[in-house]
Design an enzyme around this catalytic site. Structure first.
Site, PDB file in Angstrom:
ATOM      1  N   GLU A   1      54.815  51.799 -64.205  1.00  0.00           N
ATOM      2  CA  GLU A   1      55.337  51.231 -62.955  1.00  0.00           C
ATOM      3  C   GLU A   1      56.826  51.548 -62.784  1.00  0.00           C
ATOM      4  OE1 GLU A   1      52.495  47.544 -61.764  1.00  0.00           O
ATOM      5  OE2 GLU A   1      54.029  47.057 -63.227  1.00  0.00           O
TER       6      GLU A   1
ATOM      7  N   GLU B   1      45.525  48.929 -62.560  1.00  0.00           N
ATOM      8  CA  GLU B   1      45.727  47.532 -62.959  1.00  0.00           C
ATOM      9  C   GLU B   1      45.166  46.673 -61.843  1.00  0.00           C
ATOM     10  OE1 GLU B   1      49.519  46.047 -64.151  1.00  0.00           O
ATOM     11  OE2 GLU B   1      49.881  47.633 -65.617  1.00  0.00           O
TER      12      GLU B   1
END
Length: 622
Positions: free
Chosen positions: A162, A238
């Site tokens: 991320e 995710e």
């Protein structure tokens, strides 16, 4: 476990296994949050829910607590974990970071990494990249031979984590990509970012497959991802099915029907998925992270995450709901048994009541044991705990004050919580989350000033990653500098010195004179260590050879501290909540004579100790 080599690739529309379209149905399971003797149990339950892949982060700082070290013993045996995944017919996705977030201490980055001034964080700064290269070289012999094209389970490896939410250093991402290939990783590489335009743009490279992280608004977010990844399979790498808890907050629970609906929408689009988390596990020891978005907030010990498998590995309503959704999109060949058969194949919950009651039989003030836990060092000015090579737990600071009348103790900053004592008498607490930096000392404060400082977990997300812990100077009393400090980092990695001292006090350590020093223990007044012993109940009857069951240590009547059983650190407890128990994995226990040790910082309500089986918890776990 080695199987024939296969080819996994990213096609124009699908993931391809030996040239044929395949969908990734993955669940996140962090090996470092689960006792290694329970890995197989969790993996089997993932397969029985209909998943075909296990995803895990790699926590660099867990393996490398000191420069030059890379431990792979016990619960850090990543190779054994991946082999167990393969043994049960599952594939693997590995996310080595180097930054992982994961609500893990320092986001997985070793604290020692930032002792050299100027070291960059998540950037192309040379000192940082050199350390990352050494880390990846340690990973190579574990990961490279376990790739699918060499007969292993690994199908994909992530680059960073991320990153678009943190920075946009494309040279850094390029260096990580080249390093990953240079150590021998040949499987497809990918990135994960939140589905916002700038984050996806900043967090990836053209040669890396882009995936997203989210838990709702599925079609909107897949559409945005498709604009940035115009070809290849869509994947939510995710899929957030729950959330983590923080001390002083509420316990997070997500609606089962809403999560199942979102998963259904995701799979109906033909997307692949990694369920975060399939099983959360536990932040054992001092491994929990923290957030600081203006206020420092440490994360609790439990990483239950309201996941399909709860902290003890038991299927929840969310497990069965997700299993039913997945079954709509998989064939009989892909899921070896039907829904009813799957349910009966899993162990049933215990029906009998299990409660273990005991009491503390020995207590010792911290002051009497501290010298056994490390070596004092002298400093004119306040050092950080990091500067002493101490990266977790507790540090004791001591100096002498000669003041009479009212006085104010002032510190530059407290990271993260300091109990203040004068001549071992408690004066108060300075807490980072309350932004405390000053404390009024009583008029008679004169003598030895002690500050017991707890590192409550390093920030795992945002710009405060990598900051040092302990007391940040200057220290003053009424504006005058306080100097001449003695500092003791408390080594609690090995609790044996505490155990020996407490056993001697309880009359079980060979000290024939100990009884004369003992008194009935009514409660534990901290800061102090206390000890109790107990026998473990069996999971399936009381006969010889019966299995031992998991337990939960009830901490609801204790103040704040840390607990160990048989030398294994269960983690932190705190009356602030929401967590009210500590999970005790069955493999930690023995049939008889289990030893519980706690470090209680404040006080317990009594000397009683209670351990419960899960179904006895009611709503007391959170």
């Amino acid at each position: 476990m080695s199987t024939p080599a296969r080819r996994f690739a990213i096609g124009e529309e699908d993931f391809l296994l030996d040239g044929e379209p395949t969908r990734i149905l993955s669940g996140a399971l962090h090996y470092f949050r689960v006792h290694p003797d329970l890995w197989a149990d969790r993996i089997v339950k993932a397969r029985e829910m209909g998943l075909n892949t296990i995803e895990t982060y790699v926590a660099w700082n867990a393996h490398s607590k000191r420069p030059g070290r890379f431990d792979t013993d016990g619960g850090l045996d990543l190779g054994r974990f991946l082999d167990t995944v393969a043994e049960h017919g599952m594939r693997a996705i590995v996310r080595p970071g180097p930054y992982i977030c994961a609500e893990w201490d320092n986001g997985g980055l070793p604290a020692w990494l930032f002792q050299q001034p100027g070291t960059g964080i998540r950037s192309s700064e040379p000192t940082y990249l050199k350390a990352v290269e050494e880390y990846y070289e340690h990973l190579a012999p574990i990961l490279v031979p376990r790739q699918i094209d060499r007969g292993g389970p690994i199908i994909m490896v992530q680059v960073e984590n991320e990153y678009g939410a943190y920075g946009k250093d494309k040279a850094y991402l390029k260096a990580l990509t080249e390093l990953t290939r240079r150590i021998g990783i040949t499987v497809p590489l990918f990135t994960v970012d939140q589905p916002l335009d700038d984050m996806i743009d900043n967090g990836s490279l053209p040669e890396l497959h882009k995936t997203a992280s989210f838990g709702s608004r599925v079609n909107e977010r897949l559409d945005r991802l498709r604009r940035h990844q115009p070809t290849g399979p869509l994947m939510c790498a995710e899929f957030w099915d729950g959330w983590f808890d923080s001390w002083g907050g509420h316990h997070h629970v997500t609606d089962v029907a809403e999560i199942a609906k979102s998963l259904d929408e995701l799979l109906a689009r033909g997307a692949s998925v990694n369920i975060y988390m399939f099983h959360g596990g536990t932040n054992f020891g001092f491994t929990n992270g923290a957030n600081d978005k203006g206020t420092y907030v440490p994360i609790v010990t439990s990483y239950d995450y309201d996941a399909p498998l709860d902290e003890a590995g038991n299927p929840t309503a969310k497990y069965w709901a997700m299993r039913d959704v997945i079954a709509k999109y998989t064939s009989t060949d892909e899921t070896s048994v039907g829904s009813a058969e799957r349910r009966t194949a899993l162990p049933s919950p215990r029906s009998q009541s299990v409660r273990v009651s005991t009491a503390f039989d020995s207590v010792a003030p911290l002051w009497q044991i501290a010298d056994r836990l490390g070596a004092w060092s002298k400093h004119e000015e306040l050092p950080t705990s990091d500067s002493l090579g101490h990266y977790s737990g507790f540090t004791l600071y001591r100096t002498e004050i000669e003041r009479q009348g009212s006085a104010i103790l002032q510190l530059g900053e407290v990271r993260d919580r300091a109990q203040v004592f004068v001549d071992q008498r408690s004066i108060g607490v300075l807490a980072r989350d309350h932004r405390d930096r000053a404390l009024t000392l009583p008029d008679d404060a004169k003598g030895t000033l002690d500050l017991l400082v707890e590192d409550q977990g390093r920030v795992d997300y945002g710009p405060r990653i990598g900051e040092p812990k302990g007391l940040i100077g200057p220290a003053t009393v009424n504006g005058a500098p306080v100097t001449g400090w003695h500092v003791l980092p408390l080594n609690l990695d090995d609790i044996a010195p505490v155990s020996d001292a407490l056993r001697a006090r309880s009359g079980k350590g060979g000290d024939s004179d100990s009884d004369r020093d003992r008194a009935d223990i009514v409660a534990v007044a901290g800061p102090a260590f206390a000890r109790a012993t107990f026998d473990a109940p069996a999971a399936d009857g009381d006969g010889a050879g019966a299995a031992i069951t998991d337990l939960f240590l009830d901490t609801i009547e204790w103040g704040k501290g840390v607990a160990w059983i048989n030398g294994f650190c269960l983690g932190r407890y705190w009356s602030r909540g929401p967590q009210r128990t500590l999970y005790v994995p069955a493999p930690v226990l023995k049939a008889t004579d289990n030893e519980l040790i706690i470090l209680e910082l404040h006080a317990t309500a009594s000397a009683e100790v209670c351990l419960l089986a899960q179904q006895e918890l009611g709503h007391t776990e959170f």
